[in-house]
Design an enzyme around this catalytic site. Structure first.
Site, mmCIF file in Angstrom:
data_model
loop_
_atom_site.group_PDB
_atom_site.id
_atom_site.type_symbol
_atom_site.label_atom_id
_atom_site.label_comp_id
_atom_site.label_asym_id
_atom_site.label_seq_id
_atom_site.Cartn_x
_atom_site.Cartn_y
_atom_site.Cartn_z
ATOM 1 N N THR A 1 1.787 -28.592 47.453
ATOM 2 C CA THR A 1 3.053 -29.253 47.107
ATOM 3 C C THR A 1 2.918 -30.741 47.393
ATOM 4 O O THR A 1 2.252 -31.123 48.343
ATOM 5 C CB THR A 1 4.184 -28.671 47.985
ATOM 6 O OG1 THR A 1 4.332 -27.291 47.694
ATOM 7 C CG2 THR A 1 5.509 -29.386 47.753
ATOM 8 N N GLY B 1 7.224 -21.562 51.403
ATOM 9 C CA GLY B 1 8.569 -21.824 50.879
ATOM 10 C C GLY B 1 9.663 -20.936 51.436
ATOM 11 O O GLY B 1 10.750 -21.404 51.786
#
Length: 316
Positions: A166, A220
Site C-alpha cells: 500500500t 487491512g
C-alpha cells in the site's frame, strides 16, 4: 509554516530484490510532493502527486503493480482527505484505472458523496473523462506469479500477504493545512469485491488541521477494527507526539487484534513520524530542505534535497 511531506510504500516484508526499487520510489515520490509544497502549492496537491507517482511505479501494490484478486483481476482502493474542512473522497474495488487517487480526488470535489465503489465508480470515471486503462496493463509479472503460486493446493497466501505495498502520503503546506492520501491493490488472492481499510475514512487515512494527518498500511481488517488513522490523531489530541501516538496505536492493534502495520504522521505544527510494527516499511520525508528515508527499524539516512536531486535514482 514550513512545509513537510512524509510518504510510505507499504509495511510488511520487503524482499531483497525489491528493496532498491522501493527505496528509490518513495524518495522520488517525496521529492515530487515537496517540490509542489516549496512552490506554495497545497498539501492536497502534494499528497495526490506523491501517491500518483507510486501508483505508476510497478514496485508498489497500487495502480500498476497491484496484486490480483482470486479471479486474477486488479481491484483497487484509494482515499484522499483535506484537513481544512474534513472533505474526503474515496473509491473502492475499482478496475481499469491507472490512478485511483485521482478518481478519489474527483469524488471529493465533484460529488456530494465520499465513497464510490466498483461499477458506480467506473461510471463516474467515464463521466469525468478519466481514461480507461486495460486491466492487463496494470498487471505485472510479479503479481501474476504470486497469484498463480497462491492457487497451488499447498500454498499459503497468508505468507505472501506479509509483502504488502500500500502507498500513502501526508503533508502540511505553508498555510498550515494538512492532507492525507492512501492507495492500494489490497490483498493477493482476495475475494472479489473485498474492500480493506484504505478506502475507509479513519482507517486508511485521516486529516484534520486541529491535530494532523496520517496514512496507514498493513493488515487491512486489523486496521479497520481499531480505526487506526483516527486513533493516532486521538492520541495526539491528548498531547502525545506523532511518534508516541503512532507507537501507542500500533501496539494497541498488535495486542488487541494481533495485527501488524505501519503509519506515517505529520502534526499541525510540522512534527512527523514514520513507525511500523512489521519487519520493514519503505518511507521518506522532506522537511527544511532535508530528505530522510529508510526501510528497516532504526534505519534513517539523511541528504539535502539538492544532493538527492543531483544524485538521481541511482544514488540511494
Amino acid at each position: 509554516m514550513k512545509p513537510v511531506i512524509v510518504v510510505h510504500g507499504g509495511a510488511g516484508r520487503i524482499f531483497k530484490e525489491r528493496e532498491q526499487g522501493c527505496r528509490t520510489g518513495v524518495i522520488r515520490a517525496a521529492l515530487q510532493g515537496y517540490s509542489i509544497l516549496k512552490q506554495g502549492g497545497s498539501a492536497l496537491d502534494a499528497v495526490e502527486e506523491a501517491v500518483r507517482s507510486m501508483e505508476d511505479n510497478p514496485h508498489f501494490n497500487a495502480g500498476c503493480g497491484s496484486v490480483l484478486n482470486e479471479k486474477g483481476e486488479v481491484e483497487m482502493d484509494a482515499i484522499i482527505m483535506d484537513g481544512k474542512n474534513l472533505a474526503s473522497g474515496a473509491v473502492s474495488a475499482v478496475k481499469c484505472i491507472a490512478n485511483p487517487i485521482k478518481l478519489a480526488r474527483l469524488v471529493m470535489e465533484k460529488t456530494k458523496h465520499m465513497l464510490l465503489t466498483d461499477h458506480g465508480a467506473h461510471l463516474f470515471a467515464q463521466a469525468m473523462g478519466v481514461p480507461e486503462t486495460p486491466g492487463e496493463k496494470l498487471i505485472t509479472q510479479r503479481s501474476l506469479e504470486r497469484w498463480k503460486k497462491n492457487l497451488e493446493p499447498d500454498s499459503n497466501p497468508e505468507e505472501f500477504q506479509k509483502d504488502l505495498g500500500t502507498v500513502g502520503a501526508v503533508a502540511i503546506d505553508s498555510e498550515g493545512n494538512v492532507a492525507c492520501a492512501t492507495s492500494t491493490g489490497g490483498l493477493s488472492n482476495k475475494l472479489v469485491g473485498r474492500v480493506g481499510d484504505t478506502a475507509c475514512i479513519g482507517s486508511g487515512g485521516y486529516a484534520d488541521n486541529c491535530s494532523g494527518a496520517t496514512s496507514t498500511t498493513g493488515h487491512g481488517e486489523s486496521i479497520m477494527k481499531v480505526v487506526l488513522a483516527r486513533l493516532i490523531l486521538y492520541h495526539m489530541e491528548q498531547g502525545m507526539s506523532p511518534e508516541m501516538a503512532a507507537d501507542t496505536a500500533l501496539d494497541y492493534m498488535k495486542t488487541r487484534v494481533g495485527g501488524l502495520g505501519g503509519v506515517i504522521v505529520v502534526s499541525n505544527s510540522g512534527e512527523w513520524a514514520a513507525r511500523f510494527s512489521t519487519k520493514e516499511m519503505s518511507w521518506a520525508t522532506v522537511k527544511d530542505d532535508e530528505l530522510h528515508y529508510g526501510i528497516y527499524a532504526g534505519e534513517r539516512h539523511t541528504k539535502s534535497v539538492d544532493e538527492a536531486l543531483a544524485s538521481g535514482s541511482e544514488g540511494f
